[in-house]
Scaffold this active site. Structure first.
Site: not given
Ligand code: S3P
Length: 445
Positions: A22-23, A170, A321, A348, A352, A399
């Site tokens: 994804k990144s 990011q 993650d 997130k 989480r 996730r």
């Protein structure tokens, strides 16, 4: 609202295909959009998050099409993006919003970035404040959250040095992209190592960038050469299968061409420390992934005995993650796993730490919540221990949903996972892939 019901037991076997990273996918689209010509991208993740980035660059005048299994991004160069007609919707994707903020802050037109309910609660001052220091006219809504309102830049941004307070790839990436438009060099000093996909890809596209030892410097001036990109398979998606296979005795599962960038692969190190048998074959350095400069390997995971370990320090930042998946492995291991240095998990797609702790409690695992992590006492699945079945609320967090589905092999009863629709942001087809690998998962709308 999609719900999964996963029958207990079973083992994972064969070969599973996980989607593109994804990144790396976000970056391939965005950096490709800024290059002088067409970038061909293979194995792009067509999940909702990356679609948000594709739609954003389309709104900026960039053509993105598909031909012969490749996605082609028709870059307009650094200085020819078009003003968007409407606010840009980033959906659930923090990476899309923060990276786009860096590019848009430097444009000679105004723009606005919006997101869904989850993204609209996530902190954006961490990216807006340093961009403002570079001269950008960017503001957040009260509380420092989206939407981001970005005014037209009148002239280049200021090149400067940033000492980041938060370890965030990011934020680093947004500042590097803004640095392409600055009047001098931009240097970023990170408090901890974070994923370096932007550095690698900008280098692959010919930007003037150098990095090492938690410092990265970008020099503006060079135009970006379009590249040929093969996105490695996503280690964060592989993580769920690594854990599902590792906690079920008799499993032997292979995941091909997984991105093994050492600013991403701490999950493999942590699982090995817990005792998981993971072998790597076909290790390939950058060449296999073209201008991404990423390395890959095929991973084969053998189920067996796991033990609780401390999970802390730099490895946690790198595996942030993957902590929901690691927590499930810890629940199946023998002994205690203490996870610290994970406070970032609270901002997130869900909090989480809270969602994992609640999920573990729902299936009868002994867990204690800490401000920056949790302590989990495992049931020793390899020794015959089992946690219960039960209903886990994913909080709409992809996730969390995938991590708890993979708990079923070590459960005594069925596990129900609610609100799984957002799995489409990062792993469309997860349930089918997991079923093919041996997880006894059923999906209901
Ligand atoms: C990402 C960076 C990480 C990670 C996220 C993707 C990226 O976020 O958790 O899933 O692609 O740069 P932070 O930058 O907030 O740490």
């Amino acid at each position: 609202m999609s719900v999964w019901r996963v029958k207990p037991g079973g083992r994972l076997a064969g070969t599973v295909q996980v989607p593109g990273d994804k990144s790396v996918s976000h970056r391939a689209v965005l950096i490709g959009a800024l290059a002088d010509g067409v970038t061909a991208v293979r194995n792009l993740l067509w999940g909702e998050d990356v679609r948000a980035t594709v739609n954003a660059v389309r709104a900026l005048g960039v053509t993105v099409d598909e031909s012969g299994g490749e996605v082609r991004v028709h870059g307009r160069g650094l200085h020819s993006l078009r003003a968007p007609e409407n606010p840009i919707d980033c959906g659930n994707a923090g990476t899309a919003m923060r990276l786009l903020a860096g590019v848009l802050a430097a444009q000679p037109f105004a723009s606005e970035l919006r997101g869904d309910a989850s993204l609209s609660a996530r902190p954006m001052e961490r990216v807006a404040a340093p961009l403002r220091e570079m001269g950008a006219a960017i503001s957040t809504a009260p509380g420092g959250v989206p939407p981001l309102t970005i005014g037209a830049a009148h002239g280049p941004l200021r090149g400067m040095r940033h000492d980041l307070k938060v370890a965030s790839a990011q934020v680093k990436s947004a500042l590097l992209l803004a640095g392409l438009y600055a009047d001098g060099s931009t240097t970023i000093d990170e408090p901890a190592v974070t994923r370096n996909h932007t550095e690698l890809m900008l280098h692959g596209f010919g930007a003037g960038i150098s990095w090492g030892n938690r410092m990265v410097t970008i020099n503006p001036g060079a135009s970006l050469r379009p590249g040929t990109v093969t996105v490695p398979n996503d280690i964060s998606a592989a993580a769920f299968f690594i854990v599902g296979a590792a906690i079920s005795a008799g499993s032997s599962l292979t995941i091909n061409a997984v991105g093994m960038n050492d600013t991403r692969n701490a999950i493999v190190n942590i699982m090995r420390k817990m005792g998981a048998g993971i072998t790597e074959t076909n290790n390939a350095l950058g060449a296999a992934t073209g201008s991404t400069m990423e390395s890959t390997a095929d991973l084969t995971v053998h189920g067996g005995a796991l033990k609780g370990v401390p999970v802390n320090g730099e490895q946690v930042t790198i595996a942030m993650d993957e902590v929901p998946a690691i927590a499930v492995a810890a629940a199946a291991a023998k002994g205690r796993t203490i996870i610290t240095n994970a406070a970032e998990l609270r901002v997130k797609e869900s909090d989480r730490i809270a969602t994992v702790v609640a999920g573990l409690k729902a299936i009868g695992v002994a867990v204690e919540e800490h401000p920056d992590g949790m302590t989990i006492t495992g049931v020793d699945a390899a020794g015959g221990g089992r946690f219960n079945g039960g209903t886990v609320h994913s909080g709409g967090d992809h996730r969390i949903a995938m991590a708890f589905a993979m708990a079923a092999p070590a459960a005594a009863g069925e596990i129900t996972v609610t609100d799984c629709g957002n799995v489409a942001t990062s792993f469309p087809g997860f349930a089918a892939a997991a079923r093919a690998a041996g997880l006894r998962i059923d999906e209901r709308a």
